[in-house]
Design a protein around this motif. Structure first.
Motif, PDB file in Angstrom:
ATOM      1  N   UNK A  63      44.155  -5.627  49.548  1.00  0.00           N
ATOM      2  CA  UNK A  63      44.240  -5.554  48.095  1.00  0.00           C
ATOM      3  C   UNK A  63      44.232  -6.914  47.395  1.00  0.00           C
ATOM      4  N   UNK A  64      44.072  -8.010  48.135  1.00  0.00           N
ATOM      5  CA  UNK A  64      44.147  -9.345  47.539  1.00  0.00           C
ATOM      6  C   UNK A  64      42.862 -10.125  47.820  1.00  0.00           C
ATOM      7  N   UNK A  65      42.222 -10.614  46.758  1.00  0.00           N
ATOM      8  CA  UNK A  65      41.012 -11.425  46.882  1.00  0.00           C
ATOM      9  C   UNK A  65      41.300 -12.815  46.324  1.00  0.00           C
ATOM     10  N   UNK A  66      41.106 -13.844  47.145  1.00  0.00           N
ATOM     11  CA  UNK A  66      41.295 -15.237  46.745  1.00  0.00           C
ATOM     12  C   UNK A  66      39.930 -15.916  46.703  1.00  0.00           C
ATOM     13  N   UNK A  67      39.667 -16.658  45.620  1.00  0.00           N
ATOM     14  CA  UNK A  67      38.371 -17.304  45.437  1.00  0.00           C
ATOM     15  C   UNK A  67      38.562 -18.743  44.993  1.00  0.00           C
ATOM     16  N   UNK A  68      37.751 -19.641  45.534  1.00  0.00           N
ATOM     17  CA  UNK A  68      37.703 -21.031  45.083  1.00  0.00           C
ATOM     18  C   UNK A  68      36.225 -21.415  44.982  1.00  0.00           C
ATOM     19  N   UNK A  69      35.877 -22.147  43.908  1.00  0.00           N
ATOM     20  CA  UNK A  69      34.488 -22.576  43.756  1.00  0.00           C
ATOM     21  C   UNK A  69      34.433 -23.943  43.085  1.00  0.00           C
ATOM     22  N   UNK A  70      33.329 -24.623  43.309  1.00  0.00           N
ATOM     23  CA  UNK A  70      33.080 -25.932  42.721  1.00  0.00           C
ATOM     24  C   UNK A  70      31.706 -25.895  42.079  1.00  0.00           C
ATOM     25  N   UNK A  71      31.627 -26.310  40.813  1.00  0.00           N
ATOM     26  CA  UNK A  71      30.360 -26.328  40.092  1.00  0.00           C
ATOM     27  C   UNK A  71      30.116 -27.737  39.568  1.00  0.00           C
ATOM     28  N   UNK A  72      28.854 -28.166  39.559  1.00  0.00           N
ATOM     29  CA  UNK A  72      28.529 -29.482  39.033  1.00  0.00           C
ATOM     30  C   UNK A  72      27.163 -29.445  38.362  1.00  0.00           C
ATOM     31  N   UNK A  73      27.004 -30.313  37.378  1.00  0.00           N
ATOM     32  CA  UNK A  73      25.713 -30.504  36.710  1.00  0.00           C
ATOM     33  C   UNK A  73      25.422 -31.997  36.718  1.00  0.00           C
ATOM     34  N   UNK A  74      24.264 -32.373  37.226  1.00  0.00           N
ATOM     35  CA  UNK A  74      23.881 -33.784  37.367  1.00  0.00           C
ATOM     36  C   UNK A  74      22.585 -34.040  36.622  1.00  0.00           C
ATOM     37  N   UNK A  75      22.485 -35.238  36.008  1.00  0.00           N
ATOM     38  CA  UNK A  75      21.223 -35.615  35.383  1.00  0.00           C
ATOM     39  C   UNK A  75      20.810 -37.002  35.837  1.00  0.00           C
ATOM     40  N   UNK A  76      19.683 -37.476  35.330  1.00  0.00           N
ATOM     41  CA  UNK A  76      19.161 -38.747  35.823  1.00  0.00           C
ATOM     42  C   UNK A  76      19.837 -39.978  35.232  1.00  0.00           C
ATOM     43  N   UNK A  77      20.761 -39.814  34.276  1.00  0.00           N
ATOM     44  CA  UNK A  77      21.462 -40.978  33.715  1.00  0.00           C
ATOM     45  C   UNK A  77      22.859 -41.120  34.322  1.00  0.00           C
ATOM     46  N   UNK A  78      23.066 -40.542  35.487  1.00  0.00           N
ATOM     47  CA  UNK A  78      24.323 -40.653  36.232  1.00  0.00           C
ATOM     48  C   UNK A  78      25.522 -40.054  35.511  1.00  0.00           C
ATOM     49  N   UNK A  79      25.288 -39.137  34.593  1.00  0.00           N
ATOM     50  CA  UNK A  79      26.378 -38.393  33.976  1.00  0.00           C
ATOM     51  C   UNK A  79      26.502 -37.082  34.726  1.00  0.00           C
ATOM     52  N   UNK A  80      27.713 -36.607  34.848  1.00  0.00           N
ATOM     53  CA  UNK A  80      27.888 -35.329  35.527  1.00  0.00           C
ATOM     54  C   UNK A  80      29.069 -34.580  34.927  1.00  0.00           C
ATOM     55  N   UNK A  81      29.075 -33.304  35.147  1.00  0.00           N
ATOM     56  CA  UNK A  81      30.159 -32.426  34.736  1.00  0.00           C
ATOM     57  C   UNK A  81      30.542 -31.633  35.964  1.00  0.00           C
ATOM     58  N   UNK A  82      31.818 -31.640  36.316  1.00  0.00           N
ATOM     59  CA  UNK A  82      32.274 -30.916  37.504  1.00  0.00           C
ATOM     60  C   UNK A  82      33.450 -30.026  37.144  1.00  0.00           C
TER      61      UNK A  82
END
Length: 82
Positions: free
Chosen positions: A53-72
């Motif tokens: 009855x128990x579901x545990x979830x972990x995830x990692x998301x990232x967005x990268x562009x060519x100007x070395x900026x990212x969002x994680x």
């Protein structure tokens, strides 16, 4: 695991203007970061069912562009069913 390429067709500023309902005449603005036209998004995650009855979830998301900026973003969740 998921990867995708994203193209932003709109070339608009990311500005938001708002006000509080108690003070509608007083407004404020927030300027968001500008996005590159092309960037790569990636996500990886893991879900575990330690008991029936128990579901545990972990995830990692990232967005990268060519100007070395990212969002994680890290996400963790637990859900229980009956």
């Amino acid at each position: 695991m998921e990867f995708s390429w994203v193209h932003e067709f709109k070339d608009e500023a990311r500005d938001i203007t708002g006000a509080f309902s108690d003070y509608p005449a007083e407004t404020f603005s927030v300027s968001g970061l500008s996005r590159e036209a092309d960037f790569l998004e990636g996500q990886i995650g893991l879900s575990v069912l330690p008991i029936e009855t128990l579901l545990l979830t972990v995830s990692y998301e990232t967005a990268l562009n060519d100007s070395d900026q990212s969002l994680s973003v890290w996400r963790m969740s637990a859900s229980m069913g009956f």
